[in-house]
Design a protein around this motif. Sequence first.
Motif, PDB file in Angstrom:
ATOM      1  N   LEU A  93      -5.943   5.522  -8.581  1.00 47.02           N
ATOM      2  CA  LEU A  93      -4.930   4.864  -7.760  1.00 47.02           C
ATOM      3  C   LEU A  93      -4.852   5.442  -6.351  1.00 47.02           C
ATOM      4  O   LEU A  93      -4.608   4.713  -5.390  1.00 47.02           O
ATOM      5  N   SER A  94      -5.072   6.767  -6.178  1.00 42.64           N
ATOM      6  CA  SER A  94      -4.995   7.324  -4.820  1.00 42.64           C
ATOM      7  C   SER A  94      -6.069   6.757  -3.910  1.00 42.64           C
ATOM      8  O   SER A  94      -5.820   6.481  -2.744  1.00 42.64           O
ATOM      9  N   LYS A  95      -7.247   6.531  -4.461  1.00 43.04           N
ATOM     10  CA  LYS A  95      -8.322   5.938  -3.654  1.00 43.04           C
ATOM     11  C   LYS A  95      -7.972   4.492  -3.298  1.00 43.04           C
ATOM     12  O   LYS A  95      -8.209   4.046  -2.172  1.00 43.04           O
ATOM     13  N   LEU A  96      -7.392   3.780  -4.231  1.00 45.45           N
ATOM     14  CA  LEU A  96      -6.968   2.409  -3.943  1.00 45.45           C
ATOM     15  C   LEU A  96      -5.867   2.389  -2.889  1.00 45.45           C
ATOM     16  O   LEU A  96      -5.843   1.520  -2.009  1.00 45.45           O
ATOM     17  N   TRP A 100      -5.994   0.361   0.618  1.00 45.93           N
ATOM     18  CA  TRP A 100      -5.129  -0.780   0.838  1.00 45.93           C
ATOM     19  C   TRP A 100      -3.811  -0.444   1.524  1.00 45.93           C
ATOM     20  O   TRP A 100      -3.062  -1.355   1.874  1.00 45.93           O
ATOM     21  N   ASN A 101      -3.499   0.831   1.727  1.00 44.69           N
ATOM     22  CA  ASN A 101      -2.226   1.187   2.347  1.00 44.69           C
ATOM     23  C   ASN A 101      -2.140   0.639   3.762  1.00 44.69           C
ATOM     24  O   ASN A 101      -3.017   0.868   4.582  1.00 44.69           O
ATOM     25  N   GLY A 102      -1.096  -0.102   4.037  1.00 40.92           N
ATOM     26  CA  GLY A 102      -0.885  -0.617   5.384  1.00 40.92           C
ATOM     27  C   GLY A 102      -1.658  -1.882   5.699  1.00 40.92           C
ATOM     28  O   GLY A 102      -1.582  -2.375   6.810  1.00 40.92           O
ATOM     29  N   VAL A 103      -2.417  -2.400   4.755  1.00 40.47           N
ATOM     30  CA  VAL A 103      -3.159  -3.637   5.001  1.00 40.47           C
ATOM     31  C   VAL A 103      -2.228  -4.799   4.720  1.00 40.47           C
ATOM     32  O   VAL A 103      -1.672  -4.914   3.633  1.00 40.47           O
ATOM     33  N   HIS A 104      -2.031  -5.619   5.720  1.00 42.44           N
ATOM     34  CA  HIS A 104      -1.147  -6.782   5.564  1.00 42.44           C
ATOM     35  C   HIS A 104      -1.961  -8.035   5.780  1.00 42.44           C
ATOM     36  O   HIS A 104      -2.768  -8.119   6.706  1.00 42.44           O
ATOM     37  N   ALA A 105      -1.700  -9.018   4.965  1.00 40.25           N
ATOM     38  CA  ALA A 105      -2.430 -10.286   5.095  1.00 40.25           C
ATOM     39  C   ALA A 105      -1.909 -11.083   6.253  1.00 40.25           C
ATOM     40  O   ALA A 105      -0.854 -10.959   6.729  1.00 40.25           O
TER      41      ALA A 105
END
Length: 105
Positions: A93-96, A100-105
């Motif tokens: 989960l830390s790698k995910l 993906w942290n801060g990625v907004h569509a």
Amino acid sequence: MKMLVNVILPIEPFNSMVRDGSVGEIIGRVIDDIKPESIYFSEQDGSRGAVMVVEVPDASAIPSIAEPWFLNFEAHCEFRIAMTPDDLKRANLSKLAEKWNGVHA
């Protein structure tokens, strides 16, 4: 993979099977065929129900688990993948989160 299978058994035809004495034998045959790791019977949304833990080698095994419930009891079946704590650790989960942290569509 392990799956949780939620089975909702409608009042009919179950009541008729209870009355004619066939329900126990049919449920026994279904359980013997599916071979769940565990199965628990309970009320679900006002109907009879069961929750099973089953080992599913691949998606093609799902009909062999669902059809006995569908055909004998007109049941509703829900399948959910179940993860153990080890499965969750391997998910990294830390790698995910980094990806993906801060990625907004």
